[in-house]
Each structure stands twice: as C-alpha cells, then as structure tokens.
Design a protein around this motif. Structure first.
Motif, PDB file in Angstrom:
ATOM      1  N   ALA A 114       0.812  -1.211   0.000  1.00  0.00           N
ATOM      2  CA  ALA A 114       0.000   0.000   0.000  1.00  0.00           C
ATOM      3  C   ALA A 114       0.851   1.270   0.000  1.00  0.00           C
ATOM      4  N   GLY A 115       2.176   1.118   0.098  1.00  0.00           N
ATOM      5  CA  GLY A 115       3.062   2.277   0.003  1.00  0.00           C
ATOM      6  C   GLY A 115       3.637   2.781   1.297  1.00  0.00           C
ATOM      7  N   ALA A 116       3.521   2.013   2.369  1.00  0.00           N
ATOM      8  CA  ALA A 116       4.076   2.443   3.652  1.00  0.00           C
ATOM      9  C   ALA A 116       5.518   1.982   3.809  1.00  0.00           C
ATOM     10  N   LEU A 117       6.278   2.723   4.613  1.00  0.00           N
ATOM     11  CA  LEU A 117       7.532   2.212   5.130  1.00  0.00           C
ATOM     12  C   LEU A 117       7.176   1.208   6.210  1.00  0.00           C
ATOM     13  N   VAL A 118       7.991   0.173   6.379  1.00  0.00           N
ATOM     14  CA  VAL A 118       7.673  -0.851   7.362  1.00  0.00           C
ATOM     15  C   VAL A 118       8.904  -1.146   8.218  1.00  0.00           C
ATOM     16  N   ALA A 119       8.708  -1.085   9.527  1.00  0.00           N
ATOM     17  CA  ALA A 119       9.709  -1.547  10.483  1.00  0.00           C
ATOM     18  C   ALA A 119       9.166  -2.825  11.098  1.00  0.00           C
ATOM     19  N   THR A 120       9.904  -3.911  11.009  1.00  0.00           N
ATOM     20  CA  THR A 120       9.424  -5.211  11.488  1.00  0.00           C
ATOM     21  C   THR A 120      10.136  -5.594  12.775  1.00  0.00           C
ATOM     22  N   LEU A 121       9.357  -5.807  13.818  1.00  0.00           N
ATOM     23  CA  LEU A 121       9.914  -6.236  15.095  1.00  0.00           C
ATOM     24  C   LEU A 121       9.929  -7.762  15.143  1.00  0.00           C
ATOM     25  N   PRO A 122      10.956  -8.360  15.739  1.00  0.00           N
ATOM     26  CA  PRO A 122      11.082  -9.825  15.728  1.00  0.00           C
ATOM     27  C   PRO A 122      10.039 -10.535  16.579  1.00  0.00           C
ATOM     28  N   PHE A 123       9.471  -9.836  17.568  1.00  0.00           N
ATOM     29  CA  PHE A 123       8.415 -10.407  18.402  1.00  0.00           C
ATOM     30  C   PHE A 123       7.539  -9.274  18.910  1.00  0.00           C
ATOM     31  N   ASN A 124       6.401  -9.624  19.467  1.00  0.00           N
ATOM     32  CA  ASN A 124       5.398  -8.645  19.873  1.00  0.00           C
ATOM     33  C   ASN A 124       5.832  -7.882  21.125  1.00  0.00           C
ATOM     34  N   LEU A 125       5.937  -6.555  21.004  1.00  0.00           N
ATOM     35  CA  LEU A 125       6.312  -5.699  22.126  1.00  0.00           C
ATOM     36  C   LEU A 125       5.132  -4.926  22.690  1.00  0.00           C
ATOM     37  N   GLY A 126       4.015  -4.889  21.975  1.00  0.00           N
ATOM     38  CA  GLY A 126       2.906  -4.055  22.399  1.00  0.00           C
ATOM     39  C   GLY A 126       2.988  -2.687  21.747  1.00  0.00           C
ATOM     40  N   VAL A 127       1.906  -1.921  21.885  1.00  0.00           N
ATOM     41  CA  VAL A 127       1.832  -0.621  21.215  1.00  0.00           C
ATOM     42  C   VAL A 127       2.924   0.320  21.704  1.00  0.00           C
ATOM     43  N   GLY A 128       3.219   0.304  22.992  1.00  0.00           N
ATOM     44  CA  GLY A 128       4.247   1.196  23.517  1.00  0.00           C
ATOM     45  C   GLY A 128       5.604   0.956  22.882  1.00  0.00           C
ATOM     46  N   GLY A 129       5.999  -0.318  22.780  1.00  0.00           N
ATOM     47  CA  GLY A 129       7.279  -0.642  22.152  1.00  0.00           C
ATOM     48  C   GLY A 129       7.305  -0.264  20.690  1.00  0.00           C
ATOM     49  N   ALA A 130       6.187  -0.493  20.003  1.00  0.00           N
ATOM     50  CA  ALA A 130       6.106  -0.135  18.585  1.00  0.00           C
ATOM     51  C   ALA A 130       6.200   1.379  18.404  1.00  0.00           C
ATOM     52  N   MET A 131       5.533   2.127  19.267  1.00  0.00           N
ATOM     53  CA  MET A 131       5.575   3.583  19.143  1.00  0.00           C
ATOM     54  C   MET A 131       6.955   4.143  19.450  1.00  0.00           C
ATOM     55  N   ARG A 132       7.674   3.521  20.365  1.00  0.00           N
ATOM     56  CA  ARG A 132       9.031   4.010  20.641  1.00  0.00           C
ATOM     57  C   ARG A 132       9.895   3.889  19.388  1.00  0.00           C
ATOM     58  N   VAL A 133       9.728   2.790  18.647  1.00  0.00           N
ATOM     59  CA  VAL A 133      10.435   2.641  17.371  1.00  0.00           C
ATOM     60  C   VAL A 133      10.083   3.809  16.448  1.00  0.00           C
ATOM     61  N   GLY A 134       8.783   4.142  16.383  1.00  0.00           N
ATOM     62  CA  GLY A 134       8.346   5.238  15.534  1.00  0.00           C
ATOM     63  C   GLY A 134       8.927   6.576  15.938  1.00  0.00           C
ATOM     64  N   PHE A 135       8.959   6.846  17.228  1.00  0.00           N
ATOM     65  CA  PHE A 135       9.513   8.118  17.696  1.00  0.00           C
ATOM     66  C   PHE A 135      11.018   8.200  17.434  1.00  0.00           C
ATOM     67  N   ARG A 136      11.702   7.090  17.579  1.00  0.00           N
ATOM     68  CA  ARG A 136      13.142   7.106  17.292  1.00  0.00           C
ATOM     69  C   ARG A 136      13.396   7.351  15.811  1.00  0.00           C
ATOM     70  N   TYR A 137      12.586   6.744  14.965  1.00  0.00           N
ATOM     71  CA  TYR A 137      12.719   6.980  13.528  1.00  0.00           C
ATOM     72  C   TYR A 137      12.454   8.450  13.225  1.00  0.00           C
ATOM     73  N   ALA A 138      11.439   9.009  13.821  1.00  0.00           N
ATOM     74  CA  ALA A 138      11.100  10.416  13.587  1.00  0.00           C
ATOM     75  C   ALA A 138      12.236  11.330  14.027  1.00  0.00           C
ATOM     76  N   ALA A 139      12.813  11.066  15.195  1.00  0.00           N
ATOM     77  CA  ALA A 139      13.904  11.900  15.697  1.00  0.00           C
ATOM     78  C   ALA A 139      15.134  11.798  14.801  1.00  0.00           C
ATOM     79  N   GLN A 140      15.445  10.598  14.352  1.00  0.00           N
ATOM     80  CA  GLN A 140      16.630  10.385  13.520  1.00  0.00           C
ATOM     81  C   GLN A 140      16.493  11.005  12.136  1.00  0.00           C
ATOM     82  N   HIS A 141      15.264  11.174  11.660  1.00  0.00           N
ATOM     83  CA  HIS A 141      15.044  11.675  10.309  1.00  0.00           C
ATOM     84  C   HIS A 141      14.460  13.085  10.269  1.00  0.00           C
TER      85      HIS A 141
END
Length: 246
Positions: A55-82
């Motif tokens: 569908a055109g999204a960037l995708v970050a794949t986590l090796p196992f389920n961390l929950g929404v909080g863990g997933a969002m931390r990945v997103g915030f780190r990506y945002a800060a780095q870029h």
C-alpha cells in the motif's frame, strides 16, 4: 497554520492486521499525499508487513510482539533520527479517520501533544461499565496534572510535536497502557503541554474487537495499576525548546 505534512510522520502500530492495514495506509496516503506512513509490524504472524508495503508504507518489522508502547518508541526514534517535527499515531484497524489529522496538527502550533478525543462532542462512540468508570477517573486525575480538562486520556489517536518527540524517543513507556496513560503523565510532569480536539471513532476495517465483561473488569484493574505506576515513576528531564527550521 499547523505543522507541514511533509514534516509529519504517521506511525501505525500493527499486530496481525493484514485484513485492514493495507486499506488504512492507502486511505491515509490518498487523503494526505505529502505525508510519510511508517507501519511498525509488531511481531505479526500474518501478512501485515507485506500488505503495508504493497500500500506504500515504510515498514519496520519487530522480531516479536512488544505491544503498542514498544512499537511507538520505534516510531519516535525513527522520527527523531530523520528530522520529523510531528508524529501522529493512527491505529491500523481503521477506527481513526485520517481526514482529521490536519486538525490535530493545527493545534501543535500551541501545544506539545494533541489528543483526538472520543468524548468531546463528536461522533456516537459509547463506553460502558468498568471501562467507562476507569476512563472518567483517569481523565479527572490526568487533567489535574496537565492543568487543563481532558476527557479521553486513553485515546490512541494523538499528535506529538518536536519536544514530545525528543522526550518520547528516549523514554516512551512500553508497558500495558504506557502508550496512552503513562506517556501522557510522563509528558505533563516533564512540563509539556497537552490539549484535545473532538474526533469521531469509526468501525474497524477488519478483525474483531476484543471486548467482554471479563476483559472490561481486567482493563479497570490494569488501568488503575498503570496510573499508579505512571505517578510513581521519577519525573523525566524536560526536553529542550526546539526552534523551527527554515
């Protein structure tokens, strides 16, 4: 005028949402063509990642389920780095309307966090039983910390500005309800400002909701614990003031 769409990252946590995530990404990109969508595949065992990429999204794949909080931390780190200046969390099940994202971004002119509130006059979303009681107690308590009236402190539809990104990319809570209750308490105790705008919830695009009387009672108990943990946690270091770039 709010944060430009080109400086905004949509972060979409997704766990086994292959039935809906593709449609949600496509709709978001059609309504907000200049925006970047990052789907964080939170250890899914279905085709969530493939559907999101198609569908055109960037995708970050986590090796196992961390929950929404863990997933969002990945997103915030990506945002800060870029260098993104805003992060908007949208659920992958289609309940959040991408057309209302610009309304959240407009309020980031004056606030660090903007919540899309379900109980503020828009839509017909109803919460009953233990969930309703928990929501009222949480809203009253966190409103006192925020210094403003908030009616929906468990909403996952929210926008975060530069100072919130800086705080969350290093300290975003990953525990149960950390992505809503604890993150909001963390931010407000660190001196960030929060507000809300009315939004309407939609039906899920796929899958099924997981509500039952037993789950509602468990939610009440866990929400209470999450609130206690949020206030027991040491105050975070206040983020520096970030000036807009030309």
């Amino acid at each position: 005028m709010g944060t430009a769409l080109g400086q905004t990252l949509i972060v979409m946590p997704a766990y086994n949402e292959s039935q809906s995530v593709g449609r949600v990404v496509s709709e978001t990109r059609a309504i907000l063509p200049d925006i970047t969508v990052l789907v964080v595949d939170d250890g899914s065992t279905d085709g969530t990642a493939d559907a999101a990429r198609a569908a055109g999204a960037l995708v970050a794949t986590l090796p196992f389920n961390l929950g929404v909080g863990g997933a969002m931390r990945v997103g915030f780190r990506y945002a800060a780095q870029h260098g993104y200046r805003a992060v908007v969390q949208i659920d992958a099940d289609g309940q959040h309307d991408p057309a209302t994202v610009t309304g959240l971004l407009d309020r980031l002119e004056d606030y660090d966090i903007v919540i899309g509130a379900r109980f503020a006059g828009e839509g017909a979303y109803v919460m009953s039983g233990p969930r309703r009681w928990a929501s009222k107690v949480l809203a009253w308590t966190i409103s006192r910390t925020a210094g403003t009236k908030l009616t929906d402190t468990t909403s996952g539809f929210r926008a975060s500005g530069p100072r919130a990104i800086e705080l969350f990319e290093r300290e975003y809570p990953a525990e149960y309800l950390g992505d809503t209750i604890e993150s909001l308490v963390l931010a407000c105790r660190a001196g960030l400002t929060a507000t809300q705008v009315p939004t309407a919830m939609r039906d899920r695009s796929g899958g099924a909701p997981s509500h039952s009387p037993l789950r509602a009672a468990v939610y009440l108990a866990r929400a209470t614990l999450a609130l206690l943990f949020a206030y027991a946690r040491p105050k975070a270091v206040a983020p520096r003031t970030i000036e807009a770039t030309a």
